[in-house]
Enzyme design. Structure first.
Site, PDB file in Angstrom:
ATOM      1  N   PHE A 127      19.608   7.738 -59.182  1.00  0.00           N
ATOM      2  CA  PHE A 127      19.629   6.388 -58.685  1.00  0.00           C
ATOM      3  C   PHE A 127      18.213   5.574 -58.071  1.00  0.00           C
ATOM      4  CE2 PHE A 127      20.651   8.269 -54.699  1.00  0.00           C
ATOM      5  CZ  PHE A 127      19.767   7.761 -53.509  1.00  0.00           C
ATOM      6  N   THR A 166      26.561   3.502 -45.701  1.00  0.00           N
ATOM      7  CA  THR A 166      26.084   3.463 -47.135  1.00  0.00           C
ATOM      8  C   THR A 166      26.185   2.620 -47.988  1.00  0.00           C
ATOM      9  OG1 THR A 166      24.527   5.237 -46.665  1.00  0.00           O
ATOM     10  CG2 THR A 166      24.652   4.554 -48.776  1.00  0.00           C
ATOM     11  N   LYS A 207      18.061  -6.765 -47.199  1.00  0.00           N
ATOM     12  CA  LYS A 207      17.626  -6.472 -48.892  1.00  0.00           C
ATOM     13  C   LYS A 207      17.996  -7.746 -49.868  1.00  0.00           C
ATOM     14  CE  LYS A 207      19.005  -1.739 -48.624  1.00  0.00           C
ATOM     15  NZ  LYS A 207      19.916  -0.462 -48.929  1.00  0.00           N
ATOM     16  N   ARG A 236      21.629   1.621 -36.801  1.00  0.00           N
ATOM     17  CA  ARG A 236      22.377   3.126 -38.188  1.00  0.00           C
ATOM     18  C   ARG A 236      23.949   2.427 -37.485  1.00  0.00           C
ATOM     19  NH1 ARG A 236      20.350   4.661 -42.745  1.00  0.00           N
ATOM     20  NH2 ARG A 236      21.905   6.355 -42.477  1.00  0.00           N
ATOM     21  N   ARG A 240      27.901  -4.268 -43.004  1.00  0.00           N
ATOM     22  CA  ARG A 240      27.973  -3.271 -44.660  1.00  0.00           C
ATOM     23  C   ARG A 240      29.346  -3.785 -44.455  1.00  0.00           C
ATOM     24  NH1 ARG A 240      24.145   2.263 -44.616  1.00  0.00           N
ATOM     25  NH2 ARG A 240      21.622   0.696 -46.203  1.00  0.00           N
ATOM     26  N   HIS A 248      18.545  -2.150 -44.978  1.00  0.00           N
ATOM     27  CA  HIS A 248      18.676  -0.856 -44.528  1.00  0.00           C
ATOM     28  C   HIS A 248      17.987  -0.987 -42.854  1.00  0.00           C
ATOM     29  CE1 HIS A 248      15.547   2.253 -44.301  1.00  0.00           C
ATOM     30  NE2 HIS A 248      15.007   2.632 -43.813  1.00  0.00           N
ATOM     31  N   GLU A 293       8.151   4.390 -41.532  1.00  0.00           N
ATOM     32  CA  GLU A 293       8.912   3.193 -42.283  1.00  0.00           C
ATOM     33  C   GLU A 293       7.727   1.743 -41.623  1.00  0.00           C
ATOM     34  OE1 GLU A 293      12.823   3.494 -42.205  1.00  0.00           O
ATOM     35  OE2 GLU A 293      12.588   4.334 -43.209  1.00  0.00           O
ATOM     36  N   TYR A 311      10.859   4.852 -50.175  1.00  0.00           N
ATOM     37  CA  TYR A 311      11.879   5.452 -50.405  1.00  0.00           C
ATOM     38  C   TYR A 311      11.625   6.771 -50.891  1.00  0.00           C
ATOM     39  CZ  TYR A 311      15.838   1.815 -49.309  1.00  0.00           C
ATOM     40  OH  TYR A 311      17.046   1.036 -49.205  1.00  0.00           O
ATOM     41  N   ASN A 338      24.044  -3.403 -50.341  1.00  0.00           N
ATOM     42  CA  ASN A 338      24.706  -2.965 -49.560  1.00  0.00           C
ATOM     43  C   ASN A 338      24.018  -3.896 -48.043  1.00  0.00           C
ATOM     44  OD1 ASN A 338      22.648  -1.669 -49.662  1.00  0.00           O
ATOM     45  ND2 ASN A 338      23.805   0.789 -48.776  1.00  0.00           N
TER      46      ASN A 338
HETATM   47  N1  UDP Z   1      22.176   4.512 -52.687  1.00  0.00           N
HETATM   48  C1  UDP Z   1      22.168   4.238 -54.720  1.00  0.00           C
HETATM   49  N2  UDP Z   1      23.089   5.283 -55.075  1.00  0.00           N
HETATM   50  C2  UDP Z   1      23.647   6.041 -54.624  1.00  0.00           C
HETATM   51  C3  UDP Z   1      23.430   6.213 -53.299  1.00  0.00           C
HETATM   52  C4  UDP Z   1      22.642   4.898 -52.422  1.00  0.00           C
HETATM   53  O1  UDP Z   1      21.720   3.239 -55.262  1.00  0.00           O
HETATM   54  O2  UDP Z   1      24.140   6.853 -54.617  1.00  0.00           O
HETATM   55  C5  UDP Z   1      20.775   2.996 -52.383  1.00  0.00           C
HETATM   56  C6  UDP Z   1      21.532   2.192 -51.741  1.00  0.00           C
HETATM   57  O3  UDP Z   1      21.763   0.903 -52.392  1.00  0.00           O
HETATM   58  C7  UDP Z   1      21.105   3.280 -49.689  1.00  0.00           C
HETATM   59  C8  UDP Z   1      19.420   3.472 -50.416  1.00  0.00           C
HETATM   60  O4  UDP Z   1      20.268   4.253 -51.504  1.00  0.00           O
HETATM   61  O5  UDP Z   1      21.817   2.216 -49.246  1.00  0.00           O
HETATM   62  C9  UDP Z   1      19.270   4.577 -49.589  1.00  0.00           C
HETATM   63  O6  UDP Z   1      20.210   5.680 -49.806  1.00  0.00           O
HETATM   64  P1  UDP Z   1      20.777   6.443 -48.111  1.00  0.00           P
HETATM   65  O7  UDP Z   1      21.614   7.716 -48.420  1.00  0.00           O
HETATM   66  O8  UDP Z   1      19.186   6.742 -47.858  1.00  0.00           O
HETATM   67  O9  UDP Z   1      21.403   5.537 -47.352  1.00  0.00           O
HETATM   68  P2  UDP Z   1      21.190   4.347 -46.049  1.00  0.00           P
HETATM   69  O10 UDP Z   1      20.631   4.884 -45.558  1.00  0.00           O
HETATM   70  O11 UDP Z   1      20.347   2.786 -47.136  1.00  0.00           O
HETATM   71  O12 UDP Z   1      22.237   4.500 -45.523  1.00  0.00           O
HETATM   72 MG    MG Z   2      18.846   6.434 -45.522  1.00  0.00          MG
END
Ligand code: UDP
Ligand code: MG
Length: 139
Positions: A60, A94, A12, A88, A105, A122, A133, A52, A119
């Site tokens: 958010f 996250t 990112k 993952r 992370r 992705h 994706e 997304y 973080n």
């Molecule tokens: N995110 C955020 N606020 C939140 C949750 C998620 O800004 O409360 C952002 C964060 O960058 C995250 C992305 O949205 O990586 C996608 O969220 P997801 O829950 O899918 O997490 P990931 O799959 O990236 O772990």
């Molecule tokens: Mg996700």
């Protein structure tokens, strides 16, 4: 090859800005996965909205798109057996403050106090997401 799988990894904008591209890709390579495709681009609102789309209604969402388009990202297709789960796991949970040490992370991310979850990476959460994706980022 039977069982071979692909996933999408993004470094990112915060990861690129902090010069962590090599560090992230090195972890993927050291684990034994193969970088099958790789590019750098600044993501458009269109591509990010598609990527997304599951979060479109979340509070958010707007800030997430802003964070993701502030600078270039590195997009990679990573290949290997069970690579979706594997990347993952390497990425960590996250929220970087609480992500396990040893993960990307957990080792490299933190809360900067700006209200945004930054973080670094992705990674696709299922083989179905990965296919969707990869088609978005590598069309
Ligand atoms: N995110 C955020 N606020 C939140 C949750 C998620 O800004 O409360 C952002 C964060 O960058 C995250 C992305 O949205 O990586 C996608 O969220 P997801 O829950 O899918 O997490 P990931 O799959 O990236 O772990
Ligand atoms: Mg996700």
């Amino acid at each position: 090859m039977a069982g071979m799988e692909q996933t999408l990894l993004l470094v990112k904008p915060d990861g690129v800005h902090r010069n962590l591209v090599g560090e992230v890709l090195a972890r993927i390579e050291r684990k034994g996965y193969v970088i099958a495709d790789l590019k750098m681009l600044t993501a458009t609102t269109e591509i990010l909205s598609e990527h997304y789309s599951e979060h479109r209604e979340k509070p958010f969402f707007a800030d997430l798109l802003k964070y993701m388009s502030v600078g270039p990202v590195v997009a990679a297709v990573i290949e290997g057996s069970r690579v979706v789960e594997g990347v993952r796991s390497l990425s960590g949970s996250t929220e970087p403050t609480m992500a396990a040490p040893g993960t990307i992370r957990g080792d490299l991310g933190r809360d900067w106090g700006n209200g945004q979850i930054e973080n670094i990476v992705h990674s696709s959460d299922s083989p179905e997401s990965a296919e969707r994706e990869i088609a978005i980022w590598f069309k």
